[in-house]
Each structure stands twice: as C-alpha cells, then as structure tokens.
Design a protein around this motif. Structure first.
Motif, short mmCIF file in Angstrom:
data_model
loop_
_atom_site.label_atom_id
_atom_site.label_comp_id
_atom_site.label_asym_id
_atom_site.label_seq_id
_atom_site.Cartn_x
_atom_site.Cartn_y
_atom_site.Cartn_z
N SER A 101 -19.57 14.33 10.60
CA SER A 101 -18.35 13.64 10.25
C SER A 101 -17.48 13.55 11.51
O SER A 101 -17.96 13.77 12.62
CB SER A 101 -17.62 14.39 9.12
N THR A 102 -16.21 13.21 11.33
CA THR A 102 -15.25 13.19 12.43
C THR A 102 -13.97 13.85 11.98
O THR A 102 -13.66 13.90 10.78
CB THR A 102 -14.93 11.75 12.89
N ASP A 103 -13.19 14.35 12.95
CA ASP A 103 -11.87 14.87 12.60
C ASP A 103 -10.86 13.73 12.61
O ASP A 103 -11.21 12.56 12.80
CB ASP A 103 -11.48 16.02 13.53
N MET A 104 -9.58 14.05 12.42
CA MET A 104 -8.56 13.02 12.29
C MET A 104 -8.34 12.23 13.58
O MET A 104 -7.79 11.13 13.56
CB MET A 104 -7.24 13.65 11.82
N PHE A 105 -8.76 12.80 14.71
CA PHE A 105 -8.66 12.10 15.98
C PHE A 105 -9.92 11.30 16.30
O PHE A 105 -10.00 10.65 17.34
CB PHE A 105 -8.39 13.10 17.11
N GLY A 106 -10.92 11.38 15.43
CA GLY A 106 -12.17 10.67 15.65
C GLY A 106 -13.23 11.45 16.40
O GLY A 106 -14.29 10.91 16.71
N ALA A 107 -12.97 12.73 16.68
CA ALA A 107 -13.95 13.55 17.39
C ALA A 107 -15.08 13.94 16.44
O ALA A 107 -14.83 14.25 15.27
CB ALA A 107 -13.29 14.81 17.95
N PRO A 108 -16.33 13.95 16.91
CA PRO A 108 -17.44 14.33 16.04
C PRO A 108 -17.39 15.80 15.65
O PRO A 108 -17.04 16.67 16.47
CB PRO A 108 -18.68 14.02 16.89
N VAL A 109 -17.73 16.09 14.39
CA VAL A 109 -17.72 17.46 13.88
C VAL A 109 -18.86 17.62 12.89
O VAL A 109 -19.44 16.64 12.41
CB VAL A 109 -16.39 17.80 13.16
N SER A 110 -19.13 18.88 12.55
CA SER A 110 -19.92 19.21 11.36
C SER A 110 -18.92 19.64 10.29
O SER A 110 -18.07 20.50 10.54
CB SER A 110 -20.90 20.33 11.65
N ARG A 111 -19.03 19.03 9.12
CA ARG A 111 -18.07 19.28 8.05
C ARG A 111 -18.72 20.11 6.95
O ARG A 111 -19.79 19.76 6.45
CB ARG A 111 -17.55 17.96 7.47
N HIS A 112 -18.04 21.21 6.58
CA HIS A 112 -18.49 22.11 5.52
C HIS A 112 -17.47 22.01 4.39
O HIS A 112 -16.32 22.43 4.54
CB HIS A 112 -18.56 23.55 6.02
N ASP A 113 -17.87 21.45 3.25
CA ASP A 113 -16.94 21.24 2.14
C ASP A 113 -16.92 22.42 1.18
O ASP A 113 -17.97 22.98 0.84
CB ASP A 113 -17.32 19.97 1.37
N PHE A 114 -15.71 22.74 0.74
CA PHE A 114 -15.50 23.79 -0.26
C PHE A 114 -14.54 23.27 -1.32
O PHE A 114 -14.09 22.13 -1.26
CB PHE A 114 -14.96 25.06 0.41
N ASP A 115 -14.22 24.09 -2.29
CA ASP A 115 -13.34 23.68 -3.38
C ASP A 115 -11.90 23.65 -2.89
O ASP A 115 -11.24 24.68 -2.77
CB ASP A 115 -13.49 24.65 -4.55
N GLY A 116 -11.39 22.46 -2.60
CA GLY A 116 -10.00 22.31 -2.21
C GLY A 116 -9.73 22.30 -0.73
O GLY A 116 -8.58 22.11 -0.31
N PHE A 117 -10.74 22.49 0.10
CA PHE A 117 -10.56 22.46 1.55
C PHE A 117 -11.91 22.27 2.22
O PHE A 117 -12.96 22.30 1.57
CB PHE A 117 -9.88 23.74 2.05
N ALA A 118 -11.89 22.07 3.53
CA ALA A 118 -13.11 21.91 4.30
C ALA A 118 -12.96 22.66 5.62
O ALA A 118 -11.84 22.88 6.11
CB ALA A 118 -13.42 20.45 4.55
N VAL A 119 -14.08 23.04 6.22
CA VAL A 119 -14.10 23.67 7.53
C VAL A 119 -14.84 22.74 8.48
O VAL A 119 -15.97 22.33 8.20
CB VAL A 119 -14.80 25.05 7.48
N LEU A 120 -14.20 22.40 9.58
CA LEU A 120 -14.80 21.57 10.61
C LEU A 120 -15.26 22.45 11.76
O LEU A 120 -14.47 23.26 12.28
CB LEU A 120 -13.81 20.53 11.14
N THR A 121 -16.52 22.33 12.13
CA THR A 121 -17.08 23.09 13.25
C THR A 121 -17.64 22.12 14.27
O THR A 121 -17.75 20.91 14.03
CB THR A 121 -18.17 24.07 12.78
N ALA A 122 -17.99 22.65 15.43
CA ALA A 122 -18.58 21.81 16.48
C ALA A 122 -19.84 21.15 15.95
O ALA A 122 -20.56 21.72 15.11
CB ALA A 122 -18.89 22.67 17.69
N PRO A 123 -20.13 19.93 16.40
CA PRO A 123 -21.36 19.26 15.95
C PRO A 123 -22.59 20.13 16.15
O PRO A 123 -22.63 20.95 17.09
CB PRO A 123 -21.42 18.01 16.83
#
Length: 294
Positions: A267-289
């Motif tokens: 996925s990407t963060d709000m600035f458009g940087a590539p990330v790995s996105r981990h979805d949870f109930d009500g929030f997500a964790v963005l980590t380095a690709p």
C-alpha cells in the motif's frame, strides 16, 4: 496565520483539554494548581498559545511527545512564554532543524486533499448515515504561503521516570520508543490518565518512517497495556480518546506484526510512500515495504 476556528477545543477530563487540529494532530493542556502543561504544540498553522491563554493564566510547561514537525510546530511561538520546552534527552539533537520547505509543500498538498475527501464523504454522510460530527470536522485549509516550523532548542531534557509536578497533580515520564527513538508518554497514576502522543493513535500507525522500530513499538505498547489506564489521549485523528481495551489491542497487534503473524499487503502512506499495511479492528500498522528496513 489562521483564526481560532482552525482548532477544536474541548474539555476531555477533569482539568484536561484537547486542543485539536482536526484531521491533523491533537495537543493536550493539563491544569494543576500551580502550573499548566501543554503536551505537544501542533502544526504551527494557527496560534495555539491563544487557545492556551483562553483556558488558563497559569505558568506553562511545554512537553513535546517527540521531535516530528507536526508535534513541535508552535514551539517557536511559545518559547518566550513557557517556563521550559521539555523533550526526551534522546531527541535533543533532533530538534535542531527547521521543517524543510519540501516537507511543508508536501503537507500543504496533503491537507488540501484531506479536506476535499472529507467534504465528499460528509456530503454522502448527510444523505442518511450521520457518521460525521461537525464539532470535529476537518477544517478548510487557510493560506499557508508563509507557514514555517522553526527549530527551537529545548530548555529541559527529560528521562525515564522523571516526575512533572503541576501542583496538586503530577505526571511521570515514560520513554516509549517505536514511532520515533525519543517518544515519550506522560502517565498520571492517580487518575489512570495517559498522554500517548504517536505511541497510540486511532488510525494508521507509522512504523515505517526513519527512526521507527517495530520491536520497540511492540515493547512500548505492551508496557502501556500493563498500566491501569482509564483514559488514553491520542496524538492523531478525530477519535482522540480511548480506553484500556484499545491499548491492549494495539499491544497485541504490534506483537503480531513483530512476530510475523499478520498478512500485510502493499500500500502507500498518506504522502504516497510505499508501505506494507497490516489491518486490524479499527486501526492499521504501516511498516517498511517487504524486504526493506529502516
């Protein structure tokens, strides 16, 4: 730079106020008998000092939760009035740079896009869902041509276990690296109040930016989950307040990310940087690709 309508100010507990810049960042003012404490100074887009003066005439201690520009944006405007501008010792050198013009330009673009998307969502919501709340709506973006975030040298360095006395109430400094190496939370044991900065937010956790560390994030959030928290005040998003249950779920999520027990996707963060996105109930964790590290 902008009028008082930029902020959303509300009492969020006894002697505690959220000074929100809705859609951007939340700062918090705590009142004691002898002094007040402002936890983070926000974007510097409007005069947060004016909001503080409306709420109290007490001497002011400013504490930055960490060195990122969106949490120290108004330090310069408060420096002449605050007793101290206090930061964790690990972040002292990180406060020596002003926000680069490129970062400010990128944020202005992001802020306009955020407002546009909010208007589109709000228009749909008005048709019958009624999920939004006009009291905390994402504000229209003012003219930011002259917006600057200057470097301000901290006047006080904080360490794990320091106690900040306000007269009649005191807060303990907790060093909580993860989002940044100098992250600190403030803990009031008598009430169970936790000022969490970006260690706890009700949206996407940025665990991919320079200085972030997933393992440290997991350790810090587990430590917070083990406290008898009654109320956690969060650094971002329109939902600024959560309970102990949320803190526990965040700790479990970061442990899962650390241990490889999630199924992230690109996925990407709000600035458009590539990330790995981990979805949870009500929030997500963005980590380095996948395959990269910070």
């Amino acid at each position: 730079m902008s009028g008082p309508d930029w902020f959303q100010v509300a009492e969020t507990g006894p002697g505690a106020f959220v000074i929100g810049e809705p859609g951007h960042v939340n700062s918090y003012l705590l009142l004691g008998d002898e002094r007040a404490l402002l936890y983070d100074t926000g974007m510097g887009i409007a005069d947060i000092g004016e909001q503080v003066r409306r709420l109290t005439g007490l001497p002011l201690l400013v504490v930055n939760s960490h060195h990122h520009f969106d949490h120290r944006g108004a330090n310069a405007s408060l420096a002449a009035h605050a007793e101290d501008i206090a930061v964790h010792a690990d972040g002292a050198a990180l406060h020596t740079d002003p926000a680069p013009h490129e970062w400010l330009e990128a944020y202005v673009h992001l802020a306009h896009g955020l407002r546009k998307r909010y208007e589109e969502f709000h228009a749909l919501d008005a048709g019958g869902f009624f999920l939004t709340d006009s009291r905390v709506e994402v504000r229209p973006v003012p003219d930011l041509a002259d917006w600057r975030i200057e470097a301000v040298r901290p006047t006080r360095l904080l360490h794990e276990g320091d106690v900040l006395g306000l007269g009649g109430r005191s807060l303990e400094v907790l060093h909580t690296p993860g989002h940044s190496p100098d992250g600190i939370c403030l803990w009031e044991p008598e009430t169970g109040l936790l000022l969490a900065g970006d260690t706890l937010i009700s949206g996407t956790f940025f665990a991919h930016v320079p200085g972030a560390d997933v393992a440290a994030f997991a350790d810090s959030t587990r430590r917070l989950a083990d406290l008898p928290v009654t109320t956690a005040l969060l650094g971002h998003n329109l939902r600024h307040k959560e309970s102990a249950d949320f803190v526990g779920r965040v700790a479990e999520a970061f442990a899962a990310v650390r241990d490889g027990r999630t199924l992230p996707y690109a996925s990407t963060d709000m600035f458009g940087a590539p990330v790995s996105r981990h979805d949870f109930d009500g929030f997500a964790v963005l980590t380095a690709p996948h395959g990269t590290d910070h």
